[in-house]
Design a protein around this motif. Structure first.
Motif, PDB file in Angstrom:
ATOM      1  N   PHE A  29      -2.125 -11.327  -4.371  1.00  0.00           N
ATOM      2  CA  PHE A  29      -3.103 -10.553  -3.609  1.00  0.00           C
ATOM      3  C   PHE A  29      -2.669  -9.088  -3.524  1.00  0.00           C
ATOM      4  O   PHE A  29      -3.486  -8.180  -3.678  1.00  0.00           O
ATOM      5  CB  PHE A  29      -3.268 -11.156  -2.212  1.00  0.00           C
ATOM      6  CG  PHE A  29      -4.345 -10.507  -1.411  1.00  0.00           C
ATOM      7  CD1 PHE A  29      -5.671 -10.700  -1.738  1.00  0.00           C
ATOM      8  CD2 PHE A  29      -4.035  -9.699  -0.333  1.00  0.00           C
ATOM      9  CE1 PHE A  29      -6.675 -10.104  -1.008  1.00  0.00           C
ATOM     10  CE2 PHE A  29      -5.022  -9.095   0.406  1.00  0.00           C
ATOM     11  CZ  PHE A  29      -6.351  -9.294   0.067  1.00  0.00           C
ATOM     12  N   PHE A  30      -1.381  -8.863  -3.310  1.00  0.00           N
ATOM     13  CA  PHE A  30      -0.840  -7.502  -3.246  1.00  0.00           C
ATOM     14  C   PHE A  30      -1.033  -6.771  -4.577  1.00  0.00           C
ATOM     15  O   PHE A  30      -1.374  -5.584  -4.603  1.00  0.00           O
ATOM     16  CB  PHE A  30       0.643  -7.549  -2.861  1.00  0.00           C
ATOM     17  CG  PHE A  30       1.287  -6.212  -2.769  1.00  0.00           C
ATOM     18  CD1 PHE A  30       0.996  -5.350  -1.727  1.00  0.00           C
ATOM     19  CD2 PHE A  30       2.206  -5.805  -3.727  1.00  0.00           C
ATOM     20  CE1 PHE A  30       1.595  -4.105  -1.641  1.00  0.00           C
ATOM     21  CE2 PHE A  30       2.808  -4.570  -3.655  1.00  0.00           C
ATOM     22  CZ  PHE A  30       2.500  -3.714  -2.608  1.00  0.00           C
ATOM     23  N   VAL A  57      -3.407  -7.280  -6.775  1.00  0.00           N
ATOM     24  CA  VAL A  57      -4.830  -6.934  -6.904  1.00  0.00           C
ATOM     25  C   VAL A  57      -5.168  -5.731  -6.026  1.00  0.00           C
ATOM     26  O   VAL A  57      -5.877  -4.817  -6.453  1.00  0.00           O
ATOM     27  CB  VAL A  57      -5.712  -8.157  -6.559  1.00  0.00           C
ATOM     28  CG1 VAL A  57      -7.167  -7.762  -6.435  1.00  0.00           C
ATOM     29  CG2 VAL A  57      -5.535  -9.245  -7.598  1.00  0.00           C
ATOM     30  N   ILE A  58      -4.670  -5.729  -4.793  1.00  0.00           N
ATOM     31  CA  ILE A  58      -4.935  -4.610  -3.886  1.00  0.00           C
ATOM     32  C   ILE A  58      -4.354  -3.315  -4.446  1.00  0.00           C
ATOM     33  O   ILE A  58      -5.014  -2.259  -4.416  1.00  0.00           O
ATOM     34  CB  ILE A  58      -4.364  -4.903  -2.477  1.00  0.00           C
ATOM     35  CG1 ILE A  58      -5.103  -6.081  -1.842  1.00  0.00           C
ATOM     36  CG2 ILE A  58      -4.432  -3.677  -1.588  1.00  0.00           C
ATOM     37  CD1 ILE A  58      -6.568  -5.848  -1.633  1.00  0.00           C
ATOM     38  N   MET A  59      -3.144  -3.350  -4.973  1.00  0.00           N
ATOM     39  CA  MET A  59      -2.537  -2.149  -5.540  1.00  0.00           C
ATOM     40  C   MET A  59      -3.302  -1.674  -6.782  1.00  0.00           C
ATOM     41  O   MET A  59      -3.462  -0.476  -6.997  1.00  0.00           O
ATOM     42  CB  MET A  59      -1.068  -2.400  -5.890  1.00  0.00           C
ATOM     43  CG  MET A  59      -0.186  -2.601  -4.681  1.00  0.00           C
ATOM     44  SD  MET A  59      -0.301  -1.282  -3.467  1.00  0.00           S
ATOM     45  CE  MET A  59       0.430   0.065  -4.349  1.00  0.00           C
ATOM     46  N   ILE A  90      -6.536  -2.048  -7.312  1.00  0.00           N
ATOM     47  CA  ILE A  90      -7.750  -1.404  -6.809  1.00  0.00           C
ATOM     48  C   ILE A  90      -7.424  -0.036  -6.218  1.00  0.00           C
ATOM     49  O   ILE A  90      -8.146   0.936  -6.436  1.00  0.00           O
ATOM     50  CB  ILE A  90      -8.452  -2.310  -5.779  1.00  0.00           C
ATOM     51  CG1 ILE A  90      -9.002  -3.550  -6.481  1.00  0.00           C
ATOM     52  CG2 ILE A  90      -9.564  -1.562  -5.052  1.00  0.00           C
ATOM     53  CD1 ILE A  90      -9.503  -4.612  -5.546  1.00  0.00           C
ATOM     54  N   TYR A  91      -6.334   0.039  -5.491  1.00  0.00           N
ATOM     55  CA  TYR A  91      -5.926   1.315  -4.894  1.00  0.00           C
ATOM     56  C   TYR A  91      -5.706   2.386  -5.961  1.00  0.00           C
ATOM     57  O   TYR A  91      -6.233   3.488  -5.875  1.00  0.00           O
ATOM     58  CB  TYR A  91      -4.656   1.126  -4.060  1.00  0.00           C
ATOM     59  CG  TYR A  91      -4.066   2.423  -3.553  1.00  0.00           C
ATOM     60  CD1 TYR A  91      -4.643   3.097  -2.488  1.00  0.00           C
ATOM     61  CD2 TYR A  91      -2.946   2.976  -4.160  1.00  0.00           C
ATOM     62  CE1 TYR A  91      -4.103   4.293  -2.036  1.00  0.00           C
ATOM     63  CE2 TYR A  91      -2.407   4.166  -3.718  1.00  0.00           C
ATOM     64  CZ  TYR A  91      -2.991   4.810  -2.649  1.00  0.00           C
ATOM     65  OH  TYR A  91      -2.465   5.992  -2.202  1.00  0.00           O
TER      66      TYR A  91
END
Length: 91
Positions: free
Chosen positions: A77-78, A80-82, A84-85
């Protein structure tokens, strides 16, 4: 000059498509393997192996270490978030 840039662009598009196809095939076979292992262990919800972050929890459950499964899910999950960021916010 424009022809060289077009060739480089198409080259990177081809690499992107190859990587995307590889990731999809890997995800497909990983989900099948997790489903089969869960069926062998008589897990209640083996079909949940097809959900992206929950399947990492099932890997931990198969290995008799739910903590590792939760950590794998959180790390995915981290990532994917990074992604997107850096894709959206940094541009």
């Amino acid at each position: 000059m424009l022809g060289i840039l077009s060739a480089i662009f198409y080259f990177f598009i081809a690499i992107f498509l190859v990587v995307l196809i590889y990731l999809l095939i890997t995800y497909f076979f990983e989900s099948i393997a997790i489903t089969k292992m869960c069926n062998n262990l008589k897990c209640k919800y083996s079909f949940m192996a097809w959900f992206p972050f929950y399947n990492k929890y099932l890997i931990g459950k198969i290995a008799n270490s739910k903590v590792e499964g939760v950590l794998l899910g959180i790390l995915n999950f981290f990532i994917v978030i990074m992604f997107i960021y850096f894709l959206l916010i940094e541009n």
